[in-house]
Design a protein around this motif. Structure first.
Motif, PDB file in Angstrom:
ATOM      1  N   CYS A 195      -0.739  26.194  -5.195  1.00  0.00           N
ATOM      2  CA  CYS A 195       0.071  25.064  -4.728  1.00  0.00           C
ATOM      3  C   CYS A 195       0.325  25.145  -3.227  1.00  0.00           C
ATOM      4  CB  CYS A 195       1.401  25.021  -5.475  1.00  0.00           C
ATOM      5  SG  CYS A 195       1.286  24.436  -7.190  1.00  0.00           S
ATOM      6  N   ARG A 196       0.601  26.351  -2.743  1.00  0.00           N
ATOM      7  CA  ARG A 196       0.927  26.513  -1.324  1.00  0.00           C
ATOM      8  C   ARG A 196      -0.275  26.276  -0.416  1.00  0.00           C
ATOM      9  NH1 ARG A 196       4.034  31.249  -3.208  1.00  0.00           N
ATOM     10  NH2 ARG A 196       2.262  32.574  -2.632  1.00  0.00           N
ATOM     11  N   LEU A 235       2.439  15.859  -2.146  1.00  0.00           N
ATOM     12  CA  LEU A 235       2.738  15.271  -0.841  1.00  0.00           C
ATOM     13  C   LEU A 235       1.472  15.088  -0.010  1.00  0.00           C
ATOM     14  CD1 LEU A 235       5.998  17.237   0.029  1.00  0.00           C
ATOM     15  CD2 LEU A 235       5.791  14.871  -0.738  1.00  0.00           C
ATOM     16  N   SER A 249      12.486  18.193  -4.123  1.00  0.00           N
ATOM     17  CA  SER A 249      12.734  19.465  -3.461  1.00  0.00           C
ATOM     18  C   SER A 249      14.119  19.478  -2.832  1.00  0.00           C
ATOM     19  CB  SER A 249      11.676  19.712  -2.384  1.00  0.00           C
ATOM     20  OG  SER A 249      11.907  20.929  -1.724  1.00  0.00           O
ATOM     21  N   LEU A 277       4.254  20.434  -3.191  1.00  0.00           N
ATOM     22  CA  LEU A 277       3.436  20.422  -1.972  1.00  0.00           C
ATOM     23  C   LEU A 277       2.093  19.704  -2.155  1.00  0.00           C
ATOM     24  CD1 LEU A 277       4.033  23.971  -0.450  1.00  0.00           C
ATOM     25  CD2 LEU A 277       4.662  21.772   0.561  1.00  0.00           C
ATOM     26  N   ALA A 318      15.020  18.692   1.085  1.00  0.00           N
ATOM     27  CA  ALA A 318      13.864  18.114   1.768  1.00  0.00           C
ATOM     28  C   ALA A 318      14.137  16.658   2.128  1.00  0.00           C
ATOM     29  CB  ALA A 318      12.625  18.205   0.887  1.00  0.00           C
ATOM     30  N   ASP A 356       9.787  23.149  -4.803  1.00  0.00           N
ATOM     31  CA  ASP A 356       9.230  22.718  -3.522  1.00  0.00           C
ATOM     32  C   ASP A 356       7.750  23.099  -3.422  1.00  0.00           C
ATOM     33  OD1 ASP A 356      10.063  25.386  -3.525  1.00  0.00           O
ATOM     34  OD2 ASP A 356      10.263  25.447  -1.342  1.00  0.00           O
ATOM     35  N   GLU A 357       7.377  24.262  -3.951  1.00  0.00           N
ATOM     36  CA  GLU A 357       5.971  24.666  -3.945  1.00  0.00           C
ATOM     37  C   GLU A 357       5.140  23.757  -4.848  1.00  0.00           C
ATOM     38  OE1 GLU A 357       6.573  29.465  -3.149  1.00  0.00           O
ATOM     39  OE2 GLU A 357       5.986  28.751  -5.133  1.00  0.00           O
TER      40      GLU A 357
END
Length: 245
Positions: A115-116, A166, A195, A163, A198, A159-160
């Motif tokens: 994901c990152r 987005l 997130s 990603l 964010a 949040d990961e």
């Protein structure tokens, strides 16, 4: 029959290993799955091993072992080190003529790495198996008091997971119904909430969550996991002769 080849890949943080499963000669190649393992154990989990069977359906499937595991260590490296090794392995694999679309992913910690880094590596989609949304709740004593384990507050890692979306990439999350790191319902709620902290921004990609039996390691039978992944891949890389829905 599909073929299997093991390739050692030097990285700046140690030697990694890629197990490459290719469709049989003459089979139309539909795409590539590059998958990483979790933070524990020295053997491949049943779900990842079972997914190599998709080579018989036209997919190149690559299982990537992080340098810490190749070196025989029992504790996983820190996230920045994992991301570095994973990124360098993907760069090296480009020389292996892997068919597109490229789906990156893995289970647990391996899903977080994917994901990152997915957007930066030109992936088309992300497969997250047993995504560890947050550390399990502390155990409780017979009196009901929580037993401290030195685990910090159960911060969400949504949040990961957001990603890739987005950046316009679709994500499939396959989650055990009894996963202590967060079952499918918790993952769906976290995705809807977004997130924490964010700047609000609608995700372009779709995060789909599929429930399967079992906990963080799923059940003894990996068939539900493989079926979920196969159905999702049909929307990304349809079989020859089938129109994209």
């Amino acid at each position: 029959m599909s073929s299997r080849r093991v390739k050692e890949i030097p990285t700046s943080v140690g030697l990694a290993r890629a197990e490459i499963h290719r469709p049989a000669r003459g089979t139309a190649e539909r795409g590539t799955l590059v998958l990483g393992h979790g933070a524990g154990g020295s053997a491949w989990s049943a779900d990842l091993r079972a997914l190599t069977g998709l080579a018989d359906e036209g997919f190149v499937v690559v299982l990537v072992e992080q340098p810490w595991r190749v070196a025989g260590k029992r504790v996983a490296a820190r996230p920045p080190v994992l991301d570095t090794a994973w990124t360098e392995v993907l760069v090296a694999l480009r020389r292996s003529r892997l068919p597109r679309p490229l789906v990156v992913g893995g289970r647990s910690a391996g899903a977080r790495v994917a994901c990152r880094t997915a957007a930066a590596r030109g992936a088309h989609a992300v497969l997250a198996l047993a995504f560890p949304l947050r550390p399990p709740a502390p155990a409780r004593s017979a009196s009901g008091a929580a037993q401290p384990r030195g685990v910090p507050a159960r911060a969400s890692r949504v949040d990961e997971l957001l990603l890739p979306g987005l950046a316009g990439l679709d994500v499939l999350v396959v989650q055990g119904l009894r996963d202590p790191f967060g079952a499918g319902a918790a993952v769906r709620a976290a995705v809807r909430a977004g997130s924490p902290g964010a700047v609000p921004s609608p995700a372009v990609g779709v995060v789909e969550v599929v429930d399967v039996p079992g906990g963080h390691g799923f059940g003894a039978d990996p068939t539900p996991v493989v079926d979920a992944v196969r159905a999702w891949l049909e929307g990304i890389a349809p079989a020859a002769g089938r129109a994209r829905e």
